[in-house]
Write a protein that holds these residues in place. Structure first.
Motif, PDB file in Angstrom:
ATOM      1  N   LEU A   8       0.621  -1.188  -0.085  1.00 15.56           N
ATOM      2  CA  LEU A   8       0.014   0.012   0.056  1.00 15.56           C
ATOM      3  C   LEU A   8       0.647   1.246  -0.072  1.00 15.56           C
ATOM      4  CD1 LEU A   8      -3.095  -1.015   2.350  1.00 15.56           C
ATOM      5  CD2 LEU A   8      -2.955  -1.228  -0.070  1.00 15.56           C
ATOM      6  N   HIS A   9       2.097   1.276  -0.625  1.00 13.04           N
ATOM      7  CA  HIS A   9       2.907   2.236  -0.541  1.00 13.04           C
ATOM      8  C   HIS A   9       4.014   2.416  -1.714  1.00 13.04           C
ATOM      9  CE1 HIS A   9       5.249   5.460   2.080  1.00 13.04           C
ATOM     10  NE2 HIS A   9       5.547   5.937   1.007  1.00 13.04           N
ATOM     11  N   THR A  10       3.839   2.961  -2.879  1.00 16.84           N
ATOM     12  CA  THR A  10       4.439   3.072  -3.666  1.00 16.84           C
ATOM     13  C   THR A  10       4.649   4.215  -4.373  1.00 16.84           C
ATOM     14  OG1 THR A  10       3.210   2.374  -5.540  1.00 16.84           O
ATOM     15  CG2 THR A  10       4.004   0.620  -4.303  1.00 16.84           C
ATOM     16  N   HIS A  11       5.729   4.719  -5.255  1.00 21.40           N
ATOM     17  CA  HIS A  11       5.910   6.055  -5.700  1.00 21.40           C
ATOM     18  C   HIS A  11       6.245   5.677  -7.149  1.00 21.40           C
ATOM     19  CE1 HIS A  11       6.088   8.455  -2.028  1.00 21.40           C
ATOM     20  NE2 HIS A  11       6.440   7.225  -1.453  1.00 21.40           N
ATOM     21  N   SER A  12       5.699   6.519  -8.061  1.00 24.33           N
ATOM     22  CA  SER A  12       6.225   6.627  -9.534  1.00 24.33           C
ATOM     23  C   SER A  12       6.817   7.917  -9.966  1.00 24.33           C
ATOM     24  CB  SER A  12       4.748   6.686 -10.473  1.00 24.33           C
ATOM     25  OG  SER A  12       4.052   7.895 -10.500  1.00 24.33           O
ATOM     26  N   ASP A  40       2.277   8.810  -4.715  1.00 17.36           N
ATOM     27  CA  ASP A  40       3.008   9.726  -4.857  1.00 17.36           C
ATOM     28  C   ASP A  40       2.782  11.005  -3.866  1.00 17.36           C
ATOM     29  OD1 ASP A  40       4.862   8.790  -7.160  1.00 17.36           O
ATOM     30  OD2 ASP A  40       2.975   8.588  -8.177  1.00 17.36           O
ATOM     31  N   HIS A  41       4.103  11.499  -3.656  1.00 19.86           N
ATOM     32  CA  HIS A  41       4.041  12.739  -2.759  1.00 19.86           C
ATOM     33  C   HIS A  41       3.270  13.795  -3.292  1.00 19.86           C
ATOM     34  CE1 HIS A  41       7.484  11.149  -0.306  1.00 19.86           C
ATOM     35  NE2 HIS A  41       8.133  10.639  -1.462  1.00 19.86           N
ATOM     36  N   ASP A  42       2.124  14.296  -2.757  1.00 24.72           N
ATOM     37  CA  ASP A  42       1.185  15.377  -2.903  1.00 24.72           C
ATOM     38  C   ASP A  42       0.900  15.612  -4.121  1.00 24.72           C
ATOM     39  OD1 ASP A  42       2.291  16.505  -0.256  1.00 24.72           O
ATOM     40  OD2 ASP A  42       4.356  16.774  -1.137  1.00 24.72           O
ATOM     41  N   MET A  65      -2.226   8.943  -2.066  1.00 23.48           N
ATOM     42  CA  MET A  65      -1.083   9.730  -2.110  1.00 23.48           C
ATOM     43  C   MET A  65      -0.391   9.675  -0.762  1.00 23.48           C
ATOM     44  SD  MET A  65      -1.852  13.726  -3.027  1.00 23.48           S
ATOM     45  CE  MET A  65      -3.143  14.277  -1.476  1.00 23.48           C
ATOM     46  N   GLU A  66       0.697  10.306  -0.718  1.00 22.91           N
ATOM     47  CA  GLU A  66       1.388  10.467   0.497  1.00 22.91           C
ATOM     48  C   GLU A  66       1.766  12.220   0.778  1.00 22.91           C
ATOM     49  OE1 GLU A  66       5.748   9.010   0.720  1.00 22.91           O
ATOM     50  OE2 GLU A  66       5.501   8.914   2.798  1.00 22.91           O
ATOM     51  N   LEU A  67       0.929  12.488   1.765  1.00 21.84           N
ATOM     52  CA  LEU A  67       0.603  14.085   1.919  1.00 21.84           C
ATOM     53  C   LEU A  67       1.814  14.483   2.701  1.00 21.84           C
ATOM     54  CD1 LEU A  67      -1.299  16.644   1.187  1.00 21.84           C
ATOM     55  CD2 LEU A  67      -2.375  15.881   3.250  1.00 21.84           C
ATOM     56  N   SER A 248       5.942  -1.423   1.046  1.00 26.42           N
ATOM     57  CA  SER A 248       7.460  -1.314   0.774  1.00 26.42           C
ATOM     58  C   SER A 248       7.948   0.022   0.727  1.00 26.42           C
ATOM     59  CB  SER A 248       7.514  -2.124  -0.642  1.00 26.42           C
ATOM     60  OG  SER A 248       7.163  -1.030  -1.643  1.00 26.42           O
ATOM     61  N   ASP A 249       6.930   1.012   0.237  1.00 23.32           N
ATOM     62  CA  ASP A 249       7.869   2.415  -0.108  1.00 23.32           C
ATOM     63  C   ASP A 249       8.641   2.459  -1.096  1.00 23.32           C
ATOM     64  OD1 ASP A 249       7.985   5.016   0.228  1.00 23.32           O
ATOM     65  OD2 ASP A 249       8.599   5.202   2.075  1.00 23.32           O
ATOM     66  N   TYR A 250       8.299   1.465  -2.379  1.00 24.97           N
ATOM     67  CA  TYR A 250       8.884   1.483  -3.403  1.00 24.97           C
ATOM     68  C   TYR A 250       9.304   2.527  -4.181  1.00 24.97           C
ATOM     69  CZ  TYR A 250      10.070  -0.751  -8.086  1.00 24.97           C
ATOM     70  OH  TYR A 250      10.552  -1.005  -9.400  1.00 24.97           O
ATOM     71  N   HIS A 251      10.500   2.928  -4.686  1.00 20.18           N
ATOM     72  CA  HIS A 251      10.746   4.086  -5.448  1.00 20.18           C
ATOM     73  C   HIS A 251      11.455   3.656  -6.652  1.00 20.18           C
ATOM     74  CE1 HIS A 251       9.956   6.502  -1.669  1.00 20.18           C
ATOM     75  NE2 HIS A 251      10.007   7.664  -2.294  1.00 20.18           N
ATOM     76  N   GLY A 252      11.289   2.515  -7.298  1.00 22.67           N
ATOM     77  CA  GLY A 252      11.933   1.960  -8.338  1.00 22.67           C
ATOM     78  C   GLY A 252      13.421   1.977  -7.905  1.00 22.67           C
TER      79      GLY A 252
HETATM   80 ZN    ZN Z   1       6.876   7.305   0.583  1.00 25.99          ZN
END
Ligand code: ZN
Ligand code: AMP
Ligand code: FE
Ligand code: FE
Length: 284
Positions: A8-12, A40-42, A65-67, A248-252
């Protein structure tokens, strides 16, 4: 057959991940995940592409989103799930945040450029158009220029808050963040709140105030929560009957975190879906 993992936590690349939303969905499918949240952040700018990308993959997408919020000197990240992305208050606040991040990043780069040969264009070259800008993009520019071996080293050195180049960006308080997400029909879950020592980045009283404001969950299984901090968070979660997540807080390639390295119990995920009124998961 056990259900496939829920991350439940990934970034593109809409923020500081290195893959486009469609590439991220493909990576999640290849990793055997059943469900991913795009956080994604904000920004919600990746929702549409990720929604198209899950079709036919069997992966369920949870738009989120991650605010960015702040309490004093503490940066507090608030995950929001399944809110209405057109909610005017949330749209206005995230636009303000992205704008503040842009100008803050420009000022940090200006300071760094007094000592290192790096320009604003170098940072733009490391980000996609309209992305939520942050220190990760400056880190990538420093790596490209050969001033750091990787993002993590850049954060430990030139981008560290004690380096003399740092400044914070504007951010609402965590209480305001929780209310914004709730008012948009979403489910607020405080992200990785115990990354240093035993105590979370909000006090016990602060935690109770966040719950009163509508906080619904806490991200506990996350590689940056310390073991002692996670144990403390479990007590707080039980005390306030909060939803507990793992992610995971995946960031590639931007971070060592791998998709699915932590995951969320299906019963906890069901609580998120049941509580949300702003949006629904997209079953691919
Ligand atoms: Zn994050
Ligand atoms: P900022 O919000 O611009 O101050 O930058 C913080 C962001 O940088 C966080 O959201 C993380 O995703 C990322 N970050 C923080 N520490 C590291 C690290 N050591 N290596 C890579 N990325 C990091
Ligand atoms: Fe990030
Ligand atoms: Fe975060």
């Amino acid at each position: 057959m056990p259900s496939r993992p829920i991350d439940l936590h990934t970034h593109s690349s809409v923020s500081d991940g290195t893959e486009t939303p469609a590439e991220l969905v493909r990576a999640a499918s290849a990793a055997g995940l059943g469900t991913i949240a795009l956080t994604d952040h904000d920004s919600t700018a990746g929702w549409a592409e990720a929604t198209r990308a899950v079709a036919g993959t069997g992966v369920t997408l949870v738009p989120g989103m991650e605010l960015s919020t702040r309490f004093g000197l503490n940066s507090v990240h608030m995950l929001g799930y399944l809110f209405d992305p057109t909610d005017p208050a949330l749209v206005a606040e995230t636009a303000r945040l992205r704008d503040s991040r842009l100008h803050r990043a420009e000022r940090i780069v200006e300071r760094i450029s007094a000592d290192y040969d790096i320009s604003w264009q170098d940072v733009l070259d490391q980000s996609t158009n309209g992305a939520t800008l942050g220190r990760p993009h400056i880190a990538d520019a420093l790596v490209a220029r050969g001033f750091a071996p990787d993002r993590s080293a850049a954060f430990a050195g030139i981008l560290h808050w004690r380096s003399g180049y740092y400044e914070p960006h504007e951010a609402p308080s965590p209480l305001v963040g929780v209310r914004l997400i709730r008012d948009a029909g979403g489910v607020p879950v405080i992200a990785h709140p115990a990354t240093h020592g035993r105590e979370p980045n909000v006090s016990e009283k602060g935690f109770a105030a966040l719950v009163d404001a509508g906080l619904m969950g806490v991200e506990i299984d996350h590689r940056e929560n310390t073991p002692a901090g996670a144990a403390r968070l479990r007590e707080l979660a039980a005390q306030h009957d909060l939803i507990v997540t793992g992610s995971s807080d995946y960031h590639g390639e931007g971070k060592p975190n791998r998709l699915g390295e932590n995951s969320t119990d299906p019963r906890q995920f069901e609580r998120i879906v049941a509580a949300a009124t702003g949006w629904t998961p997209i079953v691919g």
